[in-house]
Design a protein around this motif. Structure first.
Motif, short mmCIF file in Angstrom:
data_model
loop_
_atom_site.label_atom_id
_atom_site.label_comp_id
_atom_site.label_asym_id
_atom_site.label_seq_id
_atom_site.Cartn_x
_atom_site.Cartn_y
_atom_site.Cartn_z
N TYR A 54 0.85 -1.18 0.00
CA TYR A 54 0.00 0.00 0.00
C TYR A 54 0.89 1.24 0.00
CZ TYR A 54 -3.47 3.46 1.30
OH TYR A 54 -4.29 4.57 1.30
N ARG A 97 0.74 5.23 -1.22
CA ARG A 97 -0.15 6.28 -1.70
C ARG A 97 0.40 6.91 -2.97
NH1 ARG A 97 -4.18 7.68 1.80
NH2 ARG A 97 -3.96 7.02 3.98
N PRO A 142 -6.85 -2.37 1.24
CA PRO A 142 -7.35 -1.22 2.01
C PRO A 142 -8.86 -1.10 1.84
CG PRO A 142 -5.46 -0.59 0.66
CD PRO A 142 -5.87 -1.95 0.21
N GLU A 165 -10.42 1.38 1.33
CA GLU A 165 -10.75 2.37 0.32
C GLU A 165 -11.16 1.70 -1.00
OE1 GLU A 165 -6.44 3.73 -1.45
OE2 GLU A 165 -7.10 4.68 0.40
N GLU A 198 -4.63 2.64 8.32
CA GLU A 198 -5.47 2.18 7.22
C GLU A 198 -6.32 0.98 7.63
OE1 GLU A 198 -7.33 2.48 3.89
OE2 GLU A 198 -5.64 3.81 4.32
#
Length: 552
Positions: free
Chosen positions: A113, A115, A167, A169, A205
């Protein structure tokens, strides 16, 4: 977990490497690997936790393969697997390289992960190219896990299983739309395991477990629904028994509604899929506001206008920057004047034609301050003429501590990009201006906002125009049929809003539009309200934790 020479926590974080808890690895491998002869791939394997879990069962004869970009970790993984008598091969390579790693019955793992701010250069380019090979175009905002998910699926044999730690998200970010749609199109069954608590200690997260079965390389008859399971924490996976069925929206739309309870989701879906509610885009178009490039220069209070001697032709009326004043049902001319008297900026410097002498003087003062060198200013000609938008019918707040608010623009004033403008369709303008801000204050719309919007820094709820388009709101027909009752409660709702009693205002509207019309039963409404309270608390709690840790 052993820290290797030349490696440290910061370097691991930079490449998105987080150690997977054993209960998670055990659950995913037990689900994904159905036969001892099955071949298994663990991409970005790190310490090869998943391969270790498979090997420790004993009796596995199928190929076990890992890929790890960090040479030291790859070497250590190979050593530790051999030390335990596990026959596995670890490739010290970039998973997105052109090397062929073969096809497998199962792919399991915890993709890195990273960003988008740190996921750049050749690494990003290779990842996006890999996703494109599957027909998934990822934006520059995509974090590393998105491409890993798609590229992992490409290494499956027909009918294979994909079990990944991702994640949360995945459920909510716009850039993952292509990933969501790919999963539904290319797997016969898709499941998610959700957690009440964070799985990774010390990591902000939140994660979900993806269980995708029945891989179809060429698409075809993909999944029409998914199975959702929920546990408290990683330890709860050992006791996971039931799941619920949910049909997510199509075209890669967000899966945030999957966080609801079974009762709340059932009630919400029954309303949103019925005739009583529609999406905001049915009423009109939601757009971004005007961008000045320097609000400090372009926005002016009445007192400053007088002091500068600017002419009316130099100015247009403005809803002041921000949205704190847009928490009621309407922005009226009287309210706008009151804001100006308080010193708020209710004018925008925007000469339509030739500026007045005072206007030219003000422009020169801006150049002395280098305002014209700001990016948005220097790319337009002339730099001092802000691109024009006509006054919107409604304002929609897009950064919210509680919920997005619709406000009628009775003052017919212009707005900046601190709020959105809603331009109603001609046939709905009268009802939209008069009643939609009131009607939108209902529990279904509030819950819908939590699913289509995004949690932002400090626990704020952010909603962009594209997300606002799919905000569930009462249909024009429902509003018209209940117009008299809505007008009767309007004074009481306005009082609640002035006193910052949002939920009391919502209860009044619920009584008219949801209970009074039998759109929802009292029991179903309670479920919707519980889920709204739960998702709101989740968002706010995450925001507080993120702020305490400096935000990420």
């Amino acid at each position: 977990m052993r820290m290797l020479p030349g490696d440290n926590a910061d370097l691991r974080k930079a490449r998105g490497a987080f150690f997977t808890p054993t209960p998670v690895a055990r659950f995913l491998t037990d689900w994904a690997v159905r036969h001892p002869e099955h071949s298994v791939l663990e991409p970005s394997c790190g310490e090869a936790v998943f391969l270790h879990e498979i090997g420790q069962r004993g009796g596995h004869t199928g190929p076990l393969v890992g890929v790890e970009i960090h040479p030291g970790s790859a070497e250590e993984s190979q050593r530790s697997l051999r030390a335990r008598g596990i026959d596995a091969t670890i490739h010290a390579r970039d998973f997105f390289s052109h090397a062929e790693f073969g096809s497998y019955d199962a792919v399991v793992g915890n993709p890195p992960y990273v960003r988008y701010q740190d996921f750049a250069g050749e690494a990003r380019a290779r990842a996006r190219q890999a996703a494109l090979r599957a027909g998934v175009a990822l934006s520059n905002l995509a974090s590393s896990w998105a491409a890993f998910t798609v590229h992992s699926a490409l290494h499956l044999r027909p009918g294979g299983r994909l079990g990944l730690v991702l994640p949360a998200e995945l459920l909510s970010v716009n850039y993952a739309a292509g990933v969501r749609q790919y999963l539904m199109d290319h797997f016969g069954q898709v499941g998610l395991v959700l957690f009440d608590e964070r799985v990774f200690p010390g990591v902000l997260e939140e994660v979900v477990l993806l269980l995708a079965d029945g891989y179809q390389p060429d698409g075809g008859r993909g999944a029409t629904h998914m199975r959702l399971s929920q546990v408290r924490d990683a330890a709860g996976l050992a006791r996971l028994t039931g799941s619920r069925r949910w049909s997510p929206p199509g075209n890669g739309a967000k899966w945030s509604a999957g966080l609801m309870s079974a009762a709340g989701l059932s009630a919400f879906d029954s309303v949103v899929r019925g005739d009583a509610f529609t999406f905001l885009e049915t009423w009109g178009d939601t757009t971004l506001g005007m961008v000045t490039g320097s609000n400090r220069f372009f926005t002016l209070s009445p007192d400053k206008v007088d002091a500068l001697g600017l002419a009316p032709s130099d100015l247009i009326p403005l809803s002041p920057p921000g949205s704190r004043h847009l928490r009621g049902l309407a922005l009226t001319p009287k309210a706008l004047r009151a804001l100006g008297e308080e010193g708020r900026s209710t004018y925008l410097f925007r000469p339509a034609d030739e500026p007045s002498p005072a206007g030219w003087h003000y422009i020169a003062s801006g150049e002395d301050l280098d305002v014209h060198r700001a990016y948005k200013c220097r790319v337009r000609t002339p730099w001092w003429r802000v691109p024009y938008l006509r006054p919107a019918d409604l304002f929609l707040t897009y950064m919210n501590a509680d919920t997005p608010r619709l406000t009628s623009n009775r003052a017919r004033t212009h707005h900046l990009n601190s709020v959105h403008g809603v331009y109603l369709r001609d046939e709905f303008r009268q009802d939209g201006m008069n009643l939609l801000p009131l009607a939108s204050l209902n529990s279904v719309t509030l819950l819908g906002a939590e699913t289509v919007g995004r949690a932002y820094g400090g626990g704020m709820l952010k909603i962009e125009p594209r997300e606002a388009d799919v905000l569930p709101v009462p249909s024009p027909d429902l509003v018209r049929r209940n117009a008299d009752q809505l007008r009767r409660i309007r004074p009481a709702v306005a009082t609640c809003l002035r006193d910052a009693r949002l939920l009391d205002a919502v209860a009044l509207v619920d009584e008219v539009l949801l209970l009074g019309t039998s759109t929802l039963s009292e029991r179903a409404l309670r479920a919707v309200r519980r889920d709204h309270a739960g998702l709101t608390a989740r968002r706010i709690t995450r925001g507080k934790v993120g702020k305490a840790h400096g935000g990420e």
